[in-house]
Design an enzyme around this catalytic site. Sequence first.
Site, mmCIF file in Angstrom:
data_model
loop_
_atom_site.group_PDB
_atom_site.id
_atom_site.type_symbol
_atom_site.label_atom_id
_atom_site.label_comp_id
_atom_site.label_asym_id
_atom_site.label_seq_id
_atom_site.Cartn_x
_atom_site.Cartn_y
_atom_site.Cartn_z
ATOM 1 N N ASP A 78 0.853 -1.191 0.000
ATOM 2 C CA ASP A 78 0.000 0.000 0.000
ATOM 3 C C ASP A 78 0.887 1.239 0.000
ATOM 4 O O ASP A 78 1.225 1.762 -1.066
ATOM 5 C CB ASP A 78 -0.948 -0.081 1.197
ATOM 6 C CG ASP A 78 -1.921 1.084 1.258
ATOM 7 O OD1 ASP A 78 -2.019 1.833 0.274
ATOM 8 O OD2 ASP A 78 -2.590 1.248 2.292
ATOM 9 N N LYS A 91 -1.244 -1.554 -4.617
ATOM 10 C CA LYS A 91 -2.218 -0.488 -4.857
ATOM 11 C C LYS A 91 -1.630 0.587 -5.747
ATOM 12 O O LYS A 91 -0.474 0.959 -5.607
ATOM 13 C CB LYS A 91 -2.636 0.143 -3.520
ATOM 14 C CG LYS A 91 -3.748 -0.601 -2.859
ATOM 15 C CD LYS A 91 -4.352 0.187 -1.723
ATOM 16 C CE LYS A 91 -5.291 -0.705 -0.926
ATOM 17 N NZ LYS A 91 -5.715 -0.076 0.328
ATOM 18 N N PHE A 101 -10.035 -0.189 -0.148
ATOM 19 C CA PHE A 101 -9.767 -1.134 0.924
ATOM 20 C C PHE A 101 -10.360 -2.498 0.579
ATOM 21 O O PHE A 101 -11.569 -2.630 0.411
ATOM 22 C CB PHE A 101 -10.325 -0.632 2.260
ATOM 23 C CG PHE A 101 -9.881 -1.483 3.417
ATOM 24 C CD1 PHE A 101 -8.614 -1.307 3.967
ATOM 25 C CD2 PHE A 101 -10.708 -2.463 3.933
ATOM 26 C CE1 PHE A 101 -8.182 -2.119 5.020
ATOM 27 C CE2 PHE A 101 -10.278 -3.268 4.988
ATOM 28 C CZ PHE A 101 -9.020 -3.085 5.531
ATOM 29 N N ARG A 135 -10.671 -13.025 6.213
ATOM 30 C CA ARG A 135 -9.435 -13.609 5.675
ATOM 31 C C ARG A 135 -9.707 -14.905 4.914
ATOM 32 O O ARG A 135 -8.954 -15.293 4.032
ATOM 33 C CB ARG A 135 -8.445 -13.928 6.809
ATOM 34 C CG ARG A 135 -7.890 -12.714 7.526
ATOM 35 C CD ARG A 135 -6.669 -13.109 8.347
ATOM 36 N NE ARG A 135 -6.352 -12.149 9.392
ATOM 37 C CZ ARG A 135 -5.614 -11.060 9.218
ATOM 38 N NH1 ARG A 135 -5.134 -10.775 8.020
ATOM 39 N NH2 ARG A 135 -5.364 -10.253 10.228
HETATM 40 P P1 5GP Z 1 1.835 -0.554 3.755
HETATM 41 O O1 5GP Z 1 2.812 -0.620 4.892
HETATM 42 O O2 5GP Z 1 2.421 -0.930 2.428
HETATM 43 O O3 5GP Z 1 1.123 0.763 3.709
HETATM 44 O O4 5GP Z 1 0.663 -1.534 4.084
HETATM 45 C C1 5GP Z 1 0.857 -2.848 4.094
HETATM 46 C C2 5GP Z 1 -0.060 -3.544 5.080
HETATM 47 O O5 5GP Z 1 -1.273 -2.811 5.363
HETATM 48 C C3 5GP Z 1 -0.473 -4.820 4.438
HETATM 49 O O6 5GP Z 1 0.397 -5.876 4.810
HETATM 50 C C4 5GP Z 1 -1.888 -5.022 4.942
HETATM 51 O O7 5GP Z 1 -1.856 -5.788 6.126
HETATM 52 C C5 5GP Z 1 -2.402 -3.639 5.253
HETATM 53 N N1 5GP Z 1 -3.268 -3.130 4.159
HETATM 54 C C6 5GP Z 1 -2.983 -2.163 3.253
HETATM 55 N N2 5GP Z 1 -3.992 -1.959 2.399
HETATM 56 C C7 5GP Z 1 -4.972 -2.828 2.758
HETATM 57 C C8 5GP Z 1 -6.276 -3.125 2.235
HETATM 58 O O8 5GP Z 1 -6.792 -2.567 1.246
HETATM 59 N N3 5GP Z 1 -6.983 -4.086 2.887
HETATM 60 C C9 5GP Z 1 -6.492 -4.761 3.969
HETATM 61 N N4 5GP Z 1 -7.272 -5.678 4.523
HETATM 62 N N5 5GP Z 1 -5.260 -4.519 4.485
HETATM 63 C C10 5GP Z 1 -4.503 -3.565 3.878
HETATM 64 MG MG MG Z 2 -4.833 -6.327 8.536
#
Ligand code: 5GP
Ligand code: MG
Length: 177
Positions: free
Chosen positions: A96, A124, A145, A158
């Site tokens: 993300d 994303k 999301f 999940r």
């Molecule tokens: P980042 O550190 O890259 O911003 O986010 C990574 C973590 O955030 C992922 O491993 C996941 O657990 C959570 N995450 C980010 N976007 C989403 C989403 O759209 N849905 C869900 N369920 N978790 C997300």
């Molecule tokens: Mg989570």
Amino acid sequence: MRTLIDESQLDDGVSKLAKEIDSNYGGRPITVVAVMTGSLVLFADLIRRLSMPQRVGVIHASSYRGGTQAGKLEIDSKMLIDVQNRDVLLVDDIYDTGATLTKLSAAIAEMGASSVSTAVLLKKLRPKQIGPKPDFVAFEIPDEFVVGYGLDYLDMYRNLPFIGVLEPDEIEATARQ
Ligand code: 5GP
Ligand code: MG
Ligand code: MG
């Protein structure tokens, strides 16, 4: 729930991902590390499709404490196997902002890994991503999301075999459950 990626698309995507990783490592042994808990389902499907010798481990990282907004990242490597002098492939559910994989890669490198690569099911498409891009990506998705195939909202969903987008009323209902 609106389906974004269905079961058979996931199946194809994970197979392609495994092929890409296989050809990149050319049969060299790797240490595959699951970023818990979101990569649980992907991980099980992916490691069975990779053909090189593998050591398998887990690391815990969580930033979404109870919602759809990211909080402070917590890393727990107490359960992680030895990664010293190993070629490590970190497997996560989604990239993300990039904060999780950037910090985890640095932590694994600091533990003495010879190399650290990253593979994700989803990336994303959004501005302001930090750190290096993941090395292997199965699907790029819009900035929504998503849940299912390992990804949760408040620890639910999940188990869904597809990737879906929660409707606003489902978000409210889950919070009340
Ligand atoms: P980042 O550190 O890259 O911003 O986010 C990574 C973590 O955030 C992922 O491993 C996941 O657990 C959570 N995450 C980010 N976007 C989403 C989403 O759209 N849905 C869900 N369920 N978790 C997300
Ligand atoms: Mg989570
Ligand atoms: Mg995660």
